[in-house]
Design an enzyme around this catalytic site. Structure first.
Site, PDB file in Angstrom:
ATOM      1  N   HIS A 262       0.809  -1.217   0.000  1.00  0.00           N
ATOM      2  CA  HIS A 262       0.000   0.000   0.000  1.00  0.00           C
ATOM      3  C   HIS A 262       0.845   1.272   0.000  1.00  0.00           C
ATOM      4  CE1 HIS A 262      -3.601   2.356   0.613  1.00  0.00           C
ATOM      5  NE2 HIS A 262      -3.122   2.896   1.717  1.00  0.00           N
ATOM      6  N   PHE A 263       2.062   1.198   0.537  1.00  0.00           N
ATOM      7  CA  PHE A 263       2.976   2.334   0.580  1.00  0.00           C
ATOM      8  C   PHE A 263       4.209   2.041  -0.285  1.00  0.00           C
ATOM      9  CE2 PHE A 263       0.626   3.214   4.521  1.00  0.00           C
ATOM     10  CZ  PHE A 263       0.501   4.592   4.476  1.00  0.00           C
TER      11      PHE A 263
END
Length: 285
Positions: A262-263
């Site tokens: 997600h990052f």
């Protein structure tokens, strides 16, 4: 160029932002996601500030910006977009590209829809605008959206240290590459008294973003802004189908699915910086 840490007064709030680069250079506005702040872009700003002007604000309730209590400030994505819009006005920005991640997407697309003439291009890093990108992660949220009287307390699990760590490390081939300092900073801010009510209000309001997806897709079809998607393909919050969907409305969108979660900036900084640099160069060709 050196980073500057500044605050501007907007609508009675102190809005913090990071700034680097020559203000006469092309501007990139970086809009962060949950549960983080402009700190998410610290390294990327450093990578790009030799050629570009970078602005990364913290929203109300996030980072170093004012965080009024939920009862005193209507925490909706419309309201956050209003504050960011006025912040950019206060800084005299009239032409810029957007870099959006997670919550940054609904804020950024509101700005783009309001001011299409200002947007030179859009970089989306796991910043969703399509139903296709919504994974089963969102099922408990959808249940809550369908019944506003339901008890939202189960969603408080997303405010725990374990949940924050999961967001940073899930889907990452080598979690040892993830610097834990950011998740520690994010968690400290999540744990501020009263912040759970702020974040629950935004969780509830996220339904308004999904309802606006068709309008943002129409904006993309009508105005055809250049789009670069740099997407962690292992993200279980916004899946890779959300990245591919941009090509349906902007056929020449550049889609890059990276081996990340997600990052993706945490483990793919050099690659994303190079892709973003090339994309920003193309906007002036």
């Amino acid at each position: 160029m050196a980073m500057r840490y500044r605050t501007v007064r907007v609508d009675g709030l102190d809005v913090f932002y990071r700034e680097a680069g020559d203000p006469s250079a092309p501007t990139l506005v970086l809009l962060h996601g949950f549960p983080t702040s402009s700190i998410a872009y610290q390294e990327l700003i450093g990578e790009l500030s030799d050629e570009f002007h970078l602005i990364a604000p913290d929203y109300p309730g996030f980072g170093h910006s004012s965080a009024p209590a939920a009862d005193d400030f209507g925490y909706t994505f419309d309201r956050l977009a209003d504050v960011v819009d006025r912040t950019l006005d206060a800084l005299g920005l009239r032409r810029y590209a957007l870099y959006v991640h997670d919550y940054g997407a609904p804020i950024g697309f509101r700005l783009a829809e309001r001011h299409p003439e200002r947007i030179t291009g859009i970089v989306t890093q796991n910043g969703n605008a399509y139903e296709e990108g919504l994974t089963p992660f969102w099922d408990p949220f959808r249940k809550l959206w369908a019944d506003p009287h339901a008890d939202p307390s189960a969603l408080r699990a997303f405010f725990t240290r374990e949940a924050t760590h999961w967001q940073y490390t899930h889907g990452v081939p080598d979690a040892a590459l993830v610097n834990p300092d950011k998740e520690l900073f994010d968690q400290a801010l999540l744990d501020r008294p009263g912040n759970d009510a702020v974040q629950l209000a935004l969780f509830l309001d996220y339904a308004a973003n999904v309802a606006l997806y068709p309008r943002w897709q129409q904006y993309l079809r009508t105005h055809r802004p250049p789009v670069l998607a740099v997407w962690g393909r292992n993200d279980e919050i916004f899946g890779p189908a959300g990245a591919r969907a941009f090509a349906g409305d902007v056929p020449d969108a550049r889609i890059h699915l990276l081996d990340a979660g997600h990052f993706p900036l945490e483990t793919r900084l050099t690659q994303i910086a190079a892709l973003t640099r090339d994309f920003l160069h193309s906007l002036s060709d």
